[in-house]
Design a protein around this motif. Structure first.
Motif, PDB file in Angstrom:
ATOM      1  N   ALA A 243      28.946 -20.753 -14.339  1.00 37.30           N
ATOM      2  CA  ALA A 243      28.638 -22.176 -14.139  1.00 37.30           C
ATOM      3  C   ALA A 243      29.854 -23.025 -14.502  1.00 37.30           C
ATOM      4  CB  ALA A 243      27.446 -22.574 -15.011  1.00 37.30           C
ATOM      5  N   LYS A 296      21.227 -15.579 -16.845  1.00 38.46           N
ATOM      6  CA  LYS A 296      21.668 -16.788 -16.157  1.00 38.46           C
ATOM      7  C   LYS A 296      22.100 -17.812 -17.189  1.00 38.46           C
ATOM      8  CE  LYS A 296      20.356 -20.174 -12.662  1.00 38.46           C
ATOM      9  NZ  LYS A 296      19.354 -20.575 -11.679  1.00 38.46           N
ATOM     10  N   GLU A 298      23.477 -22.088 -17.417  1.00 38.93           N
ATOM     11  CA  GLU A 298      23.819 -23.364 -16.769  1.00 38.93           C
ATOM     12  C   GLU A 298      24.536 -24.244 -17.791  1.00 38.93           C
ATOM     13  OE1 GLU A 298      20.735 -25.217 -14.398  1.00 38.93           O
ATOM     14  OE2 GLU A 298      21.087 -23.657 -12.900  1.00 38.93           O
ATOM     15  N   LYS A 300      25.559 -28.123 -18.385  1.00 40.06           N
ATOM     16  CA  LYS A 300      25.274 -29.471 -17.880  1.00 40.06           C
ATOM     17  C   LYS A 300      25.775 -30.525 -18.860  1.00 40.06           C
ATOM     18  CE  LYS A 300      23.127 -27.843 -14.271  1.00 40.06           C
ATOM     19  NZ  LYS A 300      23.773 -27.891 -12.960  1.00 40.06           N
ATOM     20  N   LEU A 347      16.022 -23.533 -13.388  1.00 40.34           N
ATOM     21  CA  LEU A 347      16.956 -24.530 -12.847  1.00 40.34           C
ATOM     22  C   LEU A 347      16.911 -25.751 -13.751  1.00 40.34           C
ATOM     23  CD1 LEU A 347      16.019 -24.607  -9.058  1.00 40.34           C
ATOM     24  CD2 LEU A 347      18.161 -23.789 -10.010  1.00 40.34           C
ATOM     25  N   THR A 348      18.062 -26.354 -13.950  1.00 39.87           N
ATOM     26  CA  THR A 348      18.084 -27.601 -14.706  1.00 39.87           C
ATOM     27  C   THR A 348      18.022 -28.755 -13.718  1.00 39.87           C
ATOM     28  OG1 THR A 348      19.520 -26.445 -16.238  1.00 39.87           O
ATOM     29  CG2 THR A 348      19.297 -28.807 -16.550  1.00 39.87           C
TER      30      THR A 348
END
Length: 1113
Positions: A243, A296, A298, A300, A347-348
């Motif tokens: 990411a 996974k 992410e 952000k 998912l974000t």
């Protein structure tokens, strides 16, 4: 009369024996059948699926459109479910049935790309109410492993197992000649193959730089223009995901040893930081212990504060038995959020669709194996949002369901008001953020209720009006029983291994709100509805002995009658006094368990909340070491105050007002001296009999053994017996119920038990000599016999509670081929006569004197027109069995009409339902056919092959209801609704919600003056120039095959004008809601032109390669 004869001729043309029978029929002089005008015709019927509710079964992929605010879920069986605002959802299916491995929205374009395990890519058009595939592309030589579609780009990057990356134009769904080969990407940085591509993304600040992650641990930053690698980053642990930080200077990788590595783009030598979120930090600077893979991650960012790092997996190996977790790292705090099921994907959700802007995450959507969870990132403690979708159907496995359309209008508000008190607390205060799409215009205004029974003994009521679904109220039936504390404490429940409270049959009277359930441990509970809370000091209960045996059988024509274990009763019904607490376990003289129920009723006071409250618990008991047989049919009548149930031993009728057993007979005793098989009673045998369970259906269809297990759980498969519509016949050799399919009367030698399969209370003529209708119970058995029991009820009010109800077999016996499934009654004009009912009233409020006086005078509402009936008027009994339907004229008992429904298969479910101000018989057969017949003449109106019976779940849950509605459990977590009404099929387009709504794309982030001046900020790339045919050439033709969507160019035109898939041919007219056309016009034109150009292109290709051999490609 001529018209009537034509109907009969048409009806019986298919079967010569039937025509002969029809010719022999004598219509009695008083019979006025020809006058009944039947209004239903074949054109009133059409079969189509309407909506699918529930959690997507076996989910495998997740995607979100941040502008349209639509969520997509793909499954392992190729299904696609799309969710917008509550009430807007859609189900689509890939024909191949291959698993969906990835989904990518074309953000704010009303389109979605699905990637399947069979290496096909599909482009879905979401701008129509029933999404359809516009293009497909099948990769022939390489396996697809990962795809990436940059925001506002038409070029899709496709990574493969070989490590190569191909580029697809999503407008034409054709391959570009531009390919990134794995050996070129890694060059000499590694001596071995880097493994499949597991990640592709472009640098948020520079579209010309592509980050490629290979499974082995190598990451490459590829310069698209110069066609070479800028940097290569190597790490010795396999990569699961990558990411970017939104500024494009750093990226993060998650690895198989539970570590995260953060890299500076320009420092490929080693990561800037290595984090093991769940690793124990060891002293002496040693590396932490390895953990499970982080599947996974992410990364952000927020304008005001630290970035969020969100990951799944990565727990240490010593956390055995710990639940799956989602970890949210924000600054110095790390929150570990435990989930109920394994995480499939997450998912974000962020405020912006632009990857090069501060992301401002506000929620995380987590797709679990059996649930969908949405976490609020903006509130302390990360609470979850209350899920407004009906995804909890399978909270406990569904074991049976019933469907009621056109209910009394006050029912849904009443159930909702008692259900609202059951809501959990502690949810996020915010609105559910997935709120795209628009609701359809609900043309159907009548109330619909679905009731589901579950393995844990719970019963759920759902509002199913206007193709939506919302839970109203949940009842836990297990509350009345003592929970066993340990294994030694439960000697009696071994009739079932697991789930001793599982619901098998639900009998509900919507008008009186009386509810009756039969459970797997041979127990029946009667409930009344009340809006008042009560404390029941002593739970009223009855225990019933129902097990008898017979010596043997003489079938009318069989040569070698085998011994049968069919029950017979004592000569008199035994009234059993209500017990205040369960009887203690007693043993018969030889030490066998006797007179004990399977479950123990609580003997402490029970607090009963508003809603359904226990009126009476009835349990069958062990007899001489044999467990009670499970209940096969059940009926309750609020007007008579009676409940009746039967199993393969016999029948019991209970007066639930006086709490007394009125009838307790073996099936044979019902026949009296009229038993066609001349069975002899004998004393109970001492050997233990098997307790029965599900098994395969032998004839008609071939069913693999493993598919026929109970949908409740594999553990329960040998124990949970079949409900009313699947008869249990005991096959001692197999230790389970098997199903003999021979239809002749002589097949008695194949049948082992005669079970009660159908029960119906009604006010009708019980004997041929009757001059007026009277209350009665009609009993159907698995051998196709219908027996009638006359009921003599005391006068109403106080007398009803003081005088006994007198029950006597009437001697009336009717016969059909196959087990009896359903019975109903019609009046002289052919209108349905529902059973009498007592209107609902609150019974927990003390009544005043005036009310009592009124009550004395009031008679129960009997829907039967007995008061106004003249003696000459008659009624019709409609009886449907597994093989045939008959309409019997009453009181003469002549067969007025007969229809052989199926010769080679058998009917699983038959219902007499109202449609278009008329009534018909609807049947679902094991061979997959759905059929309807007119009433009373039984003319065939519809016969459509719908779906084969592939497992017992469909058989146990399929049901028809009024107004052309039907449903069944299509998977353990989903309800499929369908309609057989032509009118509903036509109105379906209006009723469906719209997924796509015109929304402005948010403005791109401002680059700022200095960044613009000194070349900072996002760099754009002319992808058309790079990937177009002019510069990159044509792709290898053998690499992938283009497949146009259904209907080619016509399909695109249909899709662009928003036409329902099934009705596309008939409804190419524009959508009536024309105000949306303006917004869609430009995009529609673009879609049409791309479709036209594709069509020409495809035609040219066809002409070019038509005559070439395969080796010339």
């Amino acid at each position: 009369m001529r018209k009537f004869k034509k109907v009969l001729d048409g009806l019986t043309a298919g079967s010569s024996s039937a025509s002969q029978q029809q010719q022999q029929q004598q219509h009695p002089p008083g019979n006025r059948e020809p006058e009944i005008q039947e209004t239903l015709q074949s054109e009133h019927f059409q079969l189509c699926k309407t909506v699918r509710h529930g959690f997507p079964y076996q989910p495998s992929a997740l995607a979100f459109d941040p502008v349209q605010k639509i969520l997509a879920v793909g499954t392992q069986t190729g299904a696609l479910r799309l969710f917008g605002r509550p009430g807007v959802e859609c189900y689509c299916q890939h024909d191949s049935g291959a698993a969906v491995i990835q989904l990518q929205f074309l953000i704010n374009e009303g389109a979605l790309v699905s990637v399947l395990a069979d290496d096909t890519l599909h482009l879905w058009n979401l701008r129509q109410k029933r999404p359809a595939i516009l293009h497909s592309l099948k990769f022939c030589r390489e396996r697809v492993t990962f795809c990436h579609l940059p925001f506002q780009s038409k070029w899709l990057y496709v990574g493969t197992e070989r490590g190569n990356i191909h580029i697809v134009n999503v407008e034409s769904f054709t391959l570009s000649g531009y390919v990134i080969m794995w050996n070129k990407a890694i060059e000499l940085s590694s001596k071995s193959h880097p493994g499949p591509v597991v990640h592709i993304s472009d640098n948020p600040m520079d579209e010309g730089k592509l980050l490629i992650g290979f499974e082995s641990g190598t990451v490459v930053l590829w310069d698209l223009k110069s066609k070479k690698a800028d940097y290569r980053y190597t790490y010795d642990e396999a990569i699961h995901s990558v990411a970017w930080h939104h500024e494009g200077k750093q990226f993060i990788c998650s690895h198989s040893d539970g570590t995260l590595t953060i890299w500076n783009v320009r420092s490929p030598a080693k990561p800037v930081q290595t984090i093991t979120p769940h690793g124990k930090q060891l002293k002496d600077g040693k590396k932490p212990e390895p953990c499970k893979p982080i599947l996974k991650v992410e990364f952000k960012t927020t304008r005001s504060g630290e970035p969020f790092i969100i990951l799944s997996g990565g727990l240490s190996y010593d956390t055995v038995g710990r639940r799956p977790c989602l970890t949210v790292m924000h600054g110095k705090s790390t929150a570990v959020l435990e989930m109920d099921y394994p995480i499939v994907d997450f998912l974000t959700l962020c405020e912006t669709p632009y990857p090069n802007d501060f992301q401002e995450p506000y929620a995380v959507v987590v797709l679990l194996e059996k649930d969908l969870v949405l976490i609020d990132l903006a509130q302390n403690g990360y609470p979850i949002f209350e899920n407004p979708y009906p995804l909890s159907i399978h909270e406990s496995p569904v074991t049976c369901c019933e469907y009621f359309a056109d209910c009394p209008v006050d029912l849904i508000p009443a159930l909702y008001s008692v259900g609202a008190r059951q809501k959990r607390q502690g949810y996020s205060k915010k609105e559910w953020p997935i709120n795209g799409g628009n609701w359809g215009l609900g043309a159907q205004s009548y109330p619909e209720i679905i009731i589901t029974g579950h393995a844990d003994g719970s019963v759920k009521f759902w509002d199913a009006s206007a193709i939506t679904l919302q839970v109203l109220y949940k009842l836990k039936t297990s509350k009345v029983f003592e929970k066993s504390r340990n294994k030694d404490d439960r000697p009696n429940t071994d009739i079932v291994d697991e789930d001793p409270y599982a619901i098998q049959i639900i009998s509900w009277c919507p008008e009186s709100r009386m509810l009756c359930i039969a459970g797997v441990s041979a127990h029946v509970i009667i409930y009344r509805f009340s809006k008042q809370e009560v404390i029941t000091e002593v739970i009223p209960m009855l225990e019933v002995r129902l097990l008898y045996e017979i010596n043997d059988v003489e079938s009318p024509e069989s040569e070698q009658p085998p011994p049968l274990s069919t029950p017979v009763g004592g000569s008199n019904p035994q009234p059993i006094p209500p017990q205040s607490h369960p009887s203690t376990s007693s043993s018969s003289s030889d030490g066998l368990r006797d007179n004990v129920p399977c479950l123990k009723v609580k003997n402490s006071p029970l607090k009963q909340s508003p809603g359904y409250q226990t009126e009476l618990v009835i349990q069958l008991v062990w007899v001489g070491g044999e467990p009670p047989q499970q209940i096969t049919s059940l009926a309750v009548n609020s007007s008579y105050g009676l409940v009746v149930f039967g199993n393969c031993n016999g029948i019991a009728m209970i007066d639930y007002l006086q709490k007394a057993v009125l009838l307790n007979l073996g099936t044979i005793e019902l026949y009296g001296s009229n038993d066609p098989y001349r069975r002899e009673p004998r004393s109970p045998r001492k050997s233990r009999q098997p307790s029965g369970g599900l098994c395969d259906i032998n004839e008609g269809i071939v069913v693999p053994e493993d598919r026929c297990k109970s949908p409740t759980s594999a553990k329960m498969s040998r124990k949970l017996s079949l409900p009313t519509d699947l008869k249990p016949d005991l096959d001692v050799k197999d230790n389970s119920f098997s199903r003999s399919r021979s239809s002749s009367v002589t097949s008695i030698d194949k049948e082992s038990r005669e079970a009660i399969s159908a029960l119906h209370f009604c006010e009708t003529f019980t004997r041929k000599a009757d001059s007026s209708p009277s209350p009665s119970l009609w009993v159907g058995t698995t051998l196709g016999t219908v027996l009638v029991i006359a009921l003599n009820l005391p006068p109403g009010a106080e007398q009803r509670l003081l005088q006994p109800v007198i029950v006597s077999p009437s001697g009336t016996i009717l016969r059909l081929k196959g087990a009896v499934l359903r019975m109903a009654f019609l009046d002289t004009t052919g209108c349905l006569l529902p059973p009498a009912y007592e209107p609902w009233k609150e019974h927990n409020v003390p009544e005043e004197k005036d009310e009592k006086e009124k009550l004395k005078k009031r008679r129960p509402v009997s829907v039967s027109p007995s008061s106004s009936q003249e003696i000459s008027e008659n009624q019709y009994a409609v009886i449907c069995s597994e093989k045939q339907a008959k309409v019997i004229s009453l009181p003469t008992q002549n067969c007025a009409y007969k229809q052989n429904i199926t010769e080679t298969s058998f009917v699983l479910r038959g219902d007499i339902v109202a449609l278009n101000n008329s009534i018909c018989l609807a049947c679902f057969c094991a061979n997959g056919h759905i059929m309807t017949f007119s009433l009373p003449s039984l003319r065939p109106l519809l016969d459509v092959y719908y779906l084969p019976l592939t497992n017992m779940r469909i058989a146990r849950t399929f049901c028809f209801t009024n107004n052309g509605q039907a449903l069944y459990l299509v998977s353990p977590t989903e309800i499929q609704r369908l309609t057989y009404s032509q009118e509903t099929c036509e109105n379906l387009q209006e009723m469906l919600g719209e997924l796509f709504t015109p929304v402005e794309t948010p403005e791109a982030p401002n680059r700022g003056f200095f960044k613009g001046l000194f070349g900072g900020g996002a760099q754009s790339l002319d992808r058309e120039e790079l990937f177009g045919e002019s510069s990159s050439g044509k792709a290898s033709r053998s690499l992938a095959q283009h497949i146009p969507g259904p209907g080619g160019i016509e399909g695109v035109k249909g899709a662009a004008s928003g036409v329902v898939g099934e009705l596309a041919r008939a409804r190419l007219a524009l959508d009536e809601r024309g105000q949306k056309l303006g917004d869609l016009e430009e995009r529609t034109a673009a879609m049409l032109s791309s479709a036209d150009s594709f069509s020409k292109h495809a035609h040219e290709m066809m002409l070019k390669y038509k005559d070439k051999k395969w080796y010339q490609f």
